[in-house]
Design a protein around this motif. Structure first.
Motif, PDB file in Angstrom:
ATOM      1  N   VAL A   1       0.822  -1.209   0.000  1.00  0.00           N
ATOM      2  CA  VAL A   1       0.000   0.000   0.000  1.00  0.00           C
ATOM      3  C   VAL A   1       0.856   1.259   0.000  1.00  0.00           C
ATOM      4  O   VAL A   1       0.730   2.120  -0.857  1.00  0.00           O
ATOM      5  CB  VAL A   1      -0.971   0.010   1.206  1.00  0.00           C
ATOM      6  CG1 VAL A   1      -1.729   1.320   1.289  1.00  0.00           C
ATOM      7  CG2 VAL A   1      -1.938  -1.154   1.124  1.00  0.00           C
ATOM      8  N   CYS A   2       1.781   1.360   0.980  1.00  0.00           N
ATOM      9  CA  CYS A   2       2.572   2.593   1.118  1.00  0.00           C
ATOM     10  C   CYS A   2       4.002   2.445   0.614  1.00  0.00           C
ATOM     11  O   CYS A   2       4.753   3.415   0.601  1.00  0.00           O
ATOM     12  CB  CYS A   2       2.556   3.062   2.566  1.00  0.00           C
ATOM     13  SG  CYS A   2       3.510   2.015   3.686  1.00  0.00           S
ATOM     14  N   ARG A   3       4.395   1.248   0.248  1.00  0.00           N
ATOM     15  CA  ARG A   3       5.734   0.962  -0.288  1.00  0.00           C
ATOM     16  C   ARG A   3       6.860   1.215   0.721  1.00  0.00           C
ATOM     17  O   ARG A   3       7.994   1.437   0.349  1.00  0.00           O
ATOM     18  CB  ARG A   3       6.006   1.743  -1.578  1.00  0.00           C
ATOM     19  CG  ARG A   3       5.016   1.495  -2.666  1.00  0.00           C
ATOM     20  CD  ARG A   3       5.187   0.101  -3.181  1.00  0.00           C
ATOM     21  NE  ARG A   3       4.245  -0.131  -4.268  1.00  0.00           N
ATOM     22  CZ  ARG A   3       3.678  -1.300  -4.495  1.00  0.00           C
ATOM     23  NH1 ARG A   3       3.968  -2.319  -3.754  1.00  0.00           N
ATOM     24  NH2 ARG A   3       2.836  -1.455  -5.481  1.00  0.00           N
ATOM     25  N   VAL A   4       6.543   1.186   2.010  1.00  0.00           N
ATOM     26  CA  VAL A   4       7.535   1.335   3.072  1.00  0.00           C
ATOM     27  C   VAL A   4       7.698  -0.026   3.736  1.00  0.00           C
ATOM     28  O   VAL A   4       6.735  -0.788   3.858  1.00  0.00           O
ATOM     29  CB  VAL A   4       7.067   2.387   4.112  1.00  0.00           C
ATOM     30  CG1 VAL A   4       7.997   2.440   5.317  1.00  0.00           C
ATOM     31  CG2 VAL A   4       6.958   3.755   3.463  1.00  0.00           C
ATOM     32  N   GLU A   5       8.910  -0.362   4.168  1.00  0.00           N
ATOM     33  CA  GLU A   5       9.115  -1.619   4.880  1.00  0.00           C
ATOM     34  C   GLU A   5       8.639  -1.471   6.315  1.00  0.00           C
ATOM     35  O   GLU A   5       8.970  -0.504   6.997  1.00  0.00           O
ATOM     36  CB  GLU A   5      10.587  -2.027   4.852  1.00  0.00           C
ATOM     37  CG  GLU A   5      11.008  -2.601   3.530  1.00  0.00           C
ATOM     38  CD  GLU A   5      12.328  -3.343   3.606  1.00  0.00           C
ATOM     39  OE1 GLU A   5      13.047  -3.222   4.613  1.00  0.00           O
ATOM     40  OE2 GLU A   5      12.632  -4.047   2.639  1.00  0.00           O
ATOM     41  N   HIS A   6       7.824  -2.416   6.739  1.00  0.00           N
ATOM     42  CA  HIS A   6       7.316  -2.452   8.110  1.00  0.00           C
ATOM     43  C   HIS A   6       7.664  -3.808   8.714  1.00  0.00           C
ATOM     44  O   HIS A   6       7.842  -4.791   8.002  1.00  0.00           O
ATOM     45  CB  HIS A   6       5.792  -2.326   8.162  1.00  0.00           C
ATOM     46  CG  HIS A   6       5.232  -1.128   7.493  1.00  0.00           C
ATOM     47  ND1 HIS A   6       5.536   0.160   7.871  1.00  0.00           N
ATOM     48  CD2 HIS A   6       4.351  -1.017   6.465  1.00  0.00           C
ATOM     49  CE1 HIS A   6       4.870   1.004   7.116  1.00  0.00           C
ATOM     50  NE2 HIS A   6       4.155   0.321   6.245  1.00  0.00           N
ATOM     51  N   VAL A   7       7.711  -3.863  10.030  1.00  0.00           N
ATOM     52  CA  VAL A   7       7.829  -5.134  10.734  1.00  0.00           C
ATOM     53  C   VAL A   7       6.425  -5.503  11.195  1.00  0.00           C
ATOM     54  O   VAL A   7       5.755  -4.722  11.868  1.00  0.00           O
ATOM     55  CB  VAL A   7       8.780  -5.031  11.944  1.00  0.00           C
ATOM     56  CG1 VAL A   7       8.780  -6.337  12.733  1.00  0.00           C
ATOM     57  CG2 VAL A   7      10.184  -4.703  11.478  1.00  0.00           C
ATOM     58  N   TRP A   8       5.967  -6.683  10.779  1.00  0.00           N
ATOM     59  CA  TRP A   8       4.673  -7.188  11.212  1.00  0.00           C
ATOM     60  C   TRP A   8       4.898  -8.381  12.117  1.00  0.00           C
ATOM     61  O   TRP A   8       5.869  -9.100  11.979  1.00  0.00           O
ATOM     62  CB  TRP A   8       3.817  -7.607  10.022  1.00  0.00           C
ATOM     63  CG  TRP A   8       3.143  -6.469   9.345  1.00  0.00           C
ATOM     64  CD1 TRP A   8       2.127  -5.714   9.860  1.00  0.00           C
ATOM     65  CD2 TRP A   8       3.410  -5.946   8.052  1.00  0.00           C
ATOM     66  NE1 TRP A   8       1.741  -4.765   8.957  1.00  0.00           N
ATOM     67  CE2 TRP A   8       2.524  -4.881   7.829  1.00  0.00           C
ATOM     68  CE3 TRP A   8       4.302  -6.264   7.044  1.00  0.00           C
ATOM     69  CZ2 TRP A   8       2.503  -4.143   6.657  1.00  0.00           C
ATOM     70  CZ3 TRP A   8       4.285  -5.531   5.885  1.00  0.00           C
ATOM     71  CH2 TRP A   8       3.394  -4.482   5.703  1.00  0.00           C
ATOM     72  N   SER A   9       3.987  -8.590  13.027  1.00  0.00           N
ATOM     73  CA  SER A   9       4.075  -9.679  13.982  1.00  0.00           C
ATOM     74  C   SER A   9       2.820 -10.542  13.892  1.00  0.00           C
ATOM     75  O   SER A   9       1.727 -10.028  13.630  1.00  0.00           O
ATOM     76  CB  SER A   9       4.196  -9.103  15.394  1.00  0.00           C
ATOM     77  OG  SER A   9       3.986 -10.101  16.359  1.00  0.00           O
ATOM     78  N   THR A  10       2.979 -11.824  14.147  1.00  0.00           N
ATOM     79  CA  THR A  10       1.805 -12.695  14.183  1.00  0.00           C
ATOM     80  C   THR A  10       0.871 -12.286  15.313  1.00  0.00           C
ATOM     81  O   THR A  10      -0.325 -12.547  15.247  1.00  0.00           O
ATOM     82  CB  THR A  10       2.212 -14.172  14.353  1.00  0.00           C
ATOM     83  OG1 THR A  10       3.066 -14.298  15.484  1.00  0.00           O
ATOM     84  CG2 THR A  10       2.915 -14.693  13.121  1.00  0.00           C
ATOM     85  N   ARG A  11       1.392 -11.642  16.343  1.00  0.00           N
ATOM     86  CA  ARG A  11       0.551 -11.190  17.470  1.00  0.00           C
ATOM     87  C   ARG A  11      -0.346 -10.019  17.070  1.00  0.00           C
ATOM     88  O   ARG A  11      -1.329  -9.745  17.726  1.00  0.00           O
ATOM     89  CB  ARG A  11       1.402 -10.796  18.676  1.00  0.00           C
ATOM     90  CG  ARG A  11       2.155 -11.942  19.269  1.00  0.00           C
ATOM     91  CD  ARG A  11       1.194 -12.956  19.890  1.00  0.00           C
ATOM     92  NE  ARG A  11       1.900 -14.170  20.218  1.00  0.00           N
ATOM     93  CZ  ARG A  11       1.605 -15.357  19.724  1.00  0.00           C
ATOM     94  NH1 ARG A  11       0.616 -15.506  18.889  1.00  0.00           N
ATOM     95  NH2 ARG A  11       2.282 -16.416  20.062  1.00  0.00           N
ATOM     96  N   GLU A  12      -0.016  -9.336  15.992  1.00  0.00           N
ATOM     97  CA  GLU A  12      -0.836  -8.231  15.501  1.00  0.00           C
ATOM     98  C   GLU A  12      -1.835  -8.703  14.452  1.00  0.00           C
ATOM     99  O   GLU A  12      -2.658  -7.920  13.987  1.00  0.00           O
ATOM    100  CB  GLU A  12       0.057  -7.152  14.877  1.00  0.00           C
ATOM    101  CG  GLU A  12       1.044  -6.552  15.838  1.00  0.00           C
ATOM    102  CD  GLU A  12       2.132  -5.750  15.133  1.00  0.00           C
ATOM    103  OE1 GLU A  12       2.262  -5.835  13.894  1.00  0.00           O
ATOM    104  OE2 GLU A  12       2.864  -5.038  15.828  1.00  0.00           O
ATOM    105  N   ALA A  13      -1.753  -9.951  14.071  1.00  0.00           N
ATOM    106  CA  ALA A  13      -2.583 -10.486  12.987  1.00  0.00           C
ATOM    107  C   ALA A  13      -3.937 -10.950  13.518  1.00  0.00           C
ATOM    108  O   ALA A  13      -4.103 -11.238  14.704  1.00  0.00           O
ATOM    109  CB  ALA A  13      -1.860 -11.649  12.319  1.00  0.00           C
TER     110      ALA A  13
END
Length: 96
Positions: free
Chosen positions: A59-71
């Protein structure tokens, strides 16, 4: 044994069907929901370890850190942006 009784007994031994949903995350910059394209049931999602992945947001073309806890699980509409399948396999983010 009557046929109806055989059917009732076989239906009673069938395990319940697990409802599958698509694992979703949210872009922290735009707030848009993103589909991982990975289907699973709620019990499996809850059992996953806290896996973090750094990946470019479609969407924003920025690298983010995602977590399974946020899913979370959902059934997104087809036009929902999707992350590459290696969301859960990405080793570039620090994991405990």
């Amino acid at each position: 044994m009557p046929r109806d009784r055989e059917r009732e007994e076989s239906e009673a031994t069938v395990s319940p069907v697990k409802r599958l949903g698509v694992v979703m995350v949210r872009c922290p910059k735009t707030g848009r929901e993103l589909s991982t394209g990975i289907e699973m049931d709620a019990a499996t999602l809850e059992q996953l370890p806290d896996i973090r992945s750094m990946i470019e947001c479609p969407v924003c073309r920025v690298e983010h850190v995602w977590s399974t806890r946020e899913a979370w699980l959902d059934n997104p509409p087809p036009d929902t942006p999707a992350l590459p399948w290696l969301f859960f396999n990405n080793r570039s983010a620090a994991n405990d």
